[in-house]
Motif scaffolding. Structure first.
Motif, PDB file in Angstrom:
ATOM      1  N   MET A  59      -4.723  18.743   9.665  1.00 24.05           N
ATOM      2  CA  MET A  59      -4.805  20.135  10.082  1.00 24.05           C
ATOM      3  C   MET A  59      -4.706  20.255  11.601  1.00 24.05           C
ATOM      4  N   GLN A  60      -5.405  19.400  12.310  1.00 25.47           N
ATOM      5  CA  GLN A  60      -5.379  19.471  13.782  1.00 25.47           C
ATOM      6  C   GLN A  60      -3.975  19.212  14.326  1.00 25.47           C
ATOM      7  N   ASP A  61      -3.252  18.305  13.696  1.00 28.33           N
ATOM      8  CA  ASP A  61      -1.870  18.039  14.132  1.00 28.33           C
ATOM      9  C   ASP A  61      -0.999  19.287  13.951  1.00 28.33           C
ATOM     10  N   LEU A  62      -1.161  19.956  12.827  1.00 31.47           N
ATOM     11  CA  LEU A  62      -0.388  21.166  12.569  1.00 31.47           C
ATOM     12  C   LEU A  62      -0.749  22.259  13.584  1.00 31.47           C
ATOM     13  N   SER A 112      -1.850  21.888  16.580  1.00 34.82           N
ATOM     14  CA  SER A 112      -1.254  21.488  17.868  1.00 34.82           C
ATOM     15  C   SER A 112       0.236  21.792  17.890  1.00 34.82           C
ATOM     16  N   GLU A 113       0.902  21.506  16.778  1.00 32.40           N
ATOM     17  CA  GLU A 113       2.340  21.772  16.682  1.00 32.40           C
ATOM     18  C   GLU A 113       2.627  23.274  16.821  1.00 32.40           C
ATOM     19  N   ILE A 114       1.819  24.099  16.152  1.00 32.84           N
ATOM     20  CA  ILE A 114       1.997  25.548  16.250  1.00 32.84           C
ATOM     21  C   ILE A 114       1.714  26.021  17.671  1.00 32.84           C
ATOM     22  N   ILE A 122       9.758  28.578  19.621  1.00 28.59           N
ATOM     23  CA  ILE A 122      10.920  29.055  18.866  1.00 28.59           C
ATOM     24  C   ILE A 122      11.485  30.359  19.436  1.00 28.59           C
ATOM     25  N   CYS A 123      10.627  31.301  19.741  1.00 25.09           N
ATOM     26  CA  CYS A 123      11.118  32.612  20.178  1.00 25.09           C
ATOM     27  C   CYS A 123      10.718  32.937  21.609  1.00 25.09           C
ATOM     28  N   SER A 124      10.372  31.948  22.396  1.00 21.06           N
ATOM     29  CA  SER A 124       9.829  32.194  23.738  1.00 21.06           C
ATOM     30  C   SER A 124      10.767  33.009  24.628  1.00 21.06           C
TER      31      SER A 124
END
Length: 188
Positions: A1-4, A6-8, A13-15
């Motif tokens: 969960m923590q990896d996900l 961090s990834e989010i 993507i839309c910066s």
């Protein structure tokens, strides 16, 4: 969960479309009991990096019947916006959440939220994504029992939405107390 998470939080993507740049806001743990699915962070939240750290958050915690300590414990509440970053201003209130976020990330987050007992859909963007988009938000909020035990639609607690609350006093008079009972049951 923590990896996900961090990834989010590193997502860009839309910066290029975001007036203040990317700063994805999400909170969750594999033990989250209630998931708050909302619109997108506002400018104040973007600046602080703390979800619901604004006037809308104060009203939401009032509706839920919880204090900051309970609210900001990710084992109690996961915070899963439709758009993770501040989308900018519109004529009234903020612009709609970016359309890339929910399809890109929500299913991946759900894979980790196996203990979630209730998904609170805050505002029309969340309720239209997860429920029948042909029904008006007011209708869904009034018929919340049809969506239980999985979902509970509520209006957005933004000060911009105060006219909806004035026009529909039944929500705070009749439905909020029932929501608070449900929250207390789940968290106890």
């Amino acid at each position: 969960m923590q990896d996900l998470l961090s990834e989010i939080r590193d997502c860009k993507i839309c910066s290029e479309y975001l007036p203040l740049g990317a700063r994805p806001i999400i909170e969750a743990s594999k033990n989250s009991k209630i998931v708050l699915i909302s619109q997108a962070p506002g400018r104040v939240v973007h600046n602080s990096g703390i979800a619901w750290n604004d006037q809308s958050g104060i009203k939401l915690r009032e509706w839920l019947g919880v204090d900051d300590e309970v609210f900001y414990n990710p084992d109690n509440f996961a915070i899963l916006p439709m758009g993770f970053c501040y989308p900018g201003k519109a004529k009234t209130g903020d612009a709609p959440p970016r359309k890339e976020c929910a399809p890109t990330w929500h299913d991946k987050v759900w894979d980790h939220l196996k203990k979630a007992e209730l998904k609170i859909l805050i505002g029309s963007y969340a309720s239209n994504y997860y429920l029948d988009a042909s029904k008006k938000l007011t209708e869904k909020v009034g018929a919340f029992e049809e969506y239980l035990p999985e979902y509970w639609p509520v209006p957005h607690p933004s000060p911009v939405n105060r006219f909806w609350r004035i026009k529909n006093p039944w929500f705070e008079e009749e439905i909020v107390p029932k929501l608070q009972i449900k929250i207390k049951e789940i968290l106890s």
